[in-house]
Design a protein around this motif. Structure first.
Motif, PDB file in Angstrom:
ATOM      1  N   UNK A 176      16.205  -4.615   1.558  1.00  0.00           N
ATOM      2  CA  UNK A 176      15.487  -4.375   0.311  1.00  0.00           C
ATOM      3  C   UNK A 176      14.387  -3.353   0.534  1.00  0.00           C
ATOM      4  N   UNK A 177      14.197  -2.468  -0.451  1.00  0.00           N
ATOM      5  CA  UNK A 177      13.115  -1.498  -0.363  1.00  0.00           C
ATOM      6  C   UNK A 177      12.570  -1.186  -1.736  1.00  0.00           C
ATOM      7  N   UNK A 178      11.347  -0.676  -1.746  1.00  0.00           N
ATOM      8  CA  UNK A 178      10.713  -0.177  -2.962  1.00  0.00           C
ATOM      9  C   UNK A 178      10.253   1.230  -2.660  1.00  0.00           C
ATOM     10  N   UNK A 179      10.474   2.142  -3.589  1.00  0.00           N
ATOM     11  CA  UNK A 179      10.126   3.547  -3.384  1.00  0.00           C
ATOM     12  C   UNK A 179       9.318   4.045  -4.578  1.00  0.00           C
ATOM     13  N   UNK A 180       8.363   4.907  -4.283  1.00  0.00           N
ATOM     14  CA  UNK A 180       7.613   5.612  -5.324  1.00  0.00           C
ATOM     15  C   UNK A 180       7.801   7.096  -5.063  1.00  0.00           C
ATOM     16  N   UNK A 181       8.105   7.842  -6.116  1.00  0.00           N
ATOM     17  CA  UNK A 181       8.335   9.268  -5.950  1.00  0.00           C
ATOM     18  C   UNK A 181       8.607   9.943  -7.275  1.00  0.00           C
ATOM     19  N   UNK A 182       9.049  11.201  -7.183  1.00  0.00           N
ATOM     20  CA  UNK A 182       9.318  11.980  -8.384  1.00  0.00           C
ATOM     21  C   UNK A 182      10.810  12.257  -8.518  1.00  0.00           C
ATOM     22  N   UNK A 183      11.252  12.325  -9.757  1.00  0.00           N
ATOM     23  CA  UNK A 183      12.660  12.583 -10.032  1.00  0.00           C
ATOM     24  C   UNK A 183      12.920  14.079  -9.902  1.00  0.00           C
ATOM     25  N   UNK A 190       0.809  -1.217   0.000  1.00  0.00           N
ATOM     26  CA  UNK A 190       0.000   0.000   0.000  1.00  0.00           C
ATOM     27  C   UNK A 190       0.846   1.273   0.000  1.00  0.00           C
ATOM     28  N   UNK A 191       2.009   1.247   0.619  1.00  0.00           N
ATOM     29  CA  UNK A 191       2.853   2.438   0.711  1.00  0.00           C
ATOM     30  C   UNK A 191       3.298   2.950  -0.652  1.00  0.00           C
ATOM     31  N   UNK A 192       3.437   2.065  -1.630  1.00  0.00           N
ATOM     32  CA  UNK A 192       3.898   2.475  -2.960  1.00  0.00           C
ATOM     33  C   UNK A 192       2.863   2.224  -4.049  1.00  0.00           C
ATOM     34  N   UNK A 193       1.754   1.610  -3.705  1.00  0.00           N
ATOM     35  CA  UNK A 193       0.730   1.261  -4.695  1.00  0.00           C
ATOM     36  C   UNK A 193      -0.079   2.466  -5.141  1.00  0.00           C
ATOM     37  N   UNK A 194      -0.393   3.384  -4.240  1.00  0.00           N
ATOM     38  CA  UNK A 194      -1.320   4.468  -4.527  1.00  0.00           C
ATOM     39  C   UNK A 194      -0.687   5.672  -5.221  1.00  0.00           C
ATOM     40  N   UNK A 195       0.598   5.612  -5.483  1.00  0.00           N
ATOM     41  CA  UNK A 195       1.286   6.706  -6.170  1.00  0.00           C
ATOM     42  C   UNK A 195       1.280   6.420  -7.665  1.00  0.00           C
ATOM     43  N   UNK A 196       0.663   7.314  -8.479  1.00  0.00           N
ATOM     44  CA  UNK A 196       0.671   7.081  -9.930  1.00  0.00           C
ATOM     45  C   UNK A 196       2.090   7.258 -10.475  1.00  0.00           C
TER      46      UNK A 196
END
Length: 181
Positions: free
Chosen positions: A106-113, A20-26
Motif C-alpha cells: 500500500x502507498x499514498x502519493x502526492x504529486x501533479x498530473x 509527513x511525506x505527503x502532508x506538506x504538498x498542497x
C-alpha cells in the motif's frame, strides 16, 4: 486551566493523520474518477491518491509505478475494503527498488498530473493517468501475531495487565493473569 490546555495539545498532535511525506504538498480536491475521464484537462493539478502497487518499472532516469487506486481514509491510507477506482501510474525521479515497492504494498502519493500514459494490461492497451510524484509514503505491512507481546505463552491483556496467554485450541485464546494460578 493549564492541564487542560496541555491535554488538548497532546490530543491534537496525536490526531495529525497524514504522513509527513505527503502532508506538506498542497492538493486540490480532485478525485480519481474525475481525472480518469480526461487526464489531459487536469494537467498541473496537484492531487493525493493511494492504492496498491501492481508493477514497478525502472527506466534510466525515472521509475514508473503502476497502482490500483483506492479511496483514502482520514489518515491517507488506502481503504482496501472499498471498491477499486481503477489504475494510475506514478512517475518518480528517484530510483524505487522493486523489492521494497513490491506487488500488493500500500502507498499514498502526492504529486501533479502530467496527463496520461499508455500501458498494456493483458492484451489490451489502455490510457492511464500519469502522476509526477512530489512525495510517496509506503505504508508498513501489518503482521499477524498469533500470540501477545513477549512470545508464545506470555503477553499483555488490556483487561488483566501482564499475564499468561493461552492461544491453544482448548483455551480459545483467553487471557489469564499470572495470579490466576
Amino acid at each position: 486551566m493549564r492541564p487542560y490546555l496541555l491535554f488538548v495539545c497532546i490530543f491534537l498532535s496525536a490526531c495529525v493523520g497524514l504522513p509527513a511525506a505527503v502532508r506538506d504538498v498542497p492538493v486540490a480536491k480532485v478525485g480519481y474518477g474525475e481525472v480518469s475521464q480526461d487526464p489531459n484537462s487536469y494537467k498541473a493539478t496537484s492531487v493525493r491518491w493511494g492504492g496498491v502497487v501492481i508493477d514497478v518499472e525502472n527506466e534510466e532516469n525515472f521509475t514508473l509505478v503502476q497502482v490500483l487506486s483506492y479511496p483514502l481514509n482520514y489518515s491517507g491510507r488506502p481503504q482496501l475494503n472499498k471498491q477499486s477506482e481503477g489504475r494510475f501510474v506514478i512517475k518518480s525521479s528517484e530510483f524505487l527498488d522493486p523489492a521494497v515497492y513490491a506487488k500488493d504494498r500500500e502507498l499514498t502519493v502526492a504529486g501533479t498530473i502530467e496527463g496520461d500514459i499508455e500501458r498494456t494490461i493483458g492484451k489490451k492497451h489502455v490510457r492511464l493517468p500519469l502522476l509526477s510524484s512530489k512525495g510517496i509514503y509506503l505504508w508498513p505491512v501489518y503482521q499477524y501475531q498469533p500470540y501477545a507481546y513477549g512470545g508464545p505463552g506470555y503477553g499483555f491483556s488490556p483487561y488483566f495487565g501482564y499475564g499468561y496467554y493461552y492461544g491453544g485450541p482448548y483455551w480459545g485464546g483467553f487471557y489469564r493473569p499470572y495470579w490466576w494460578y
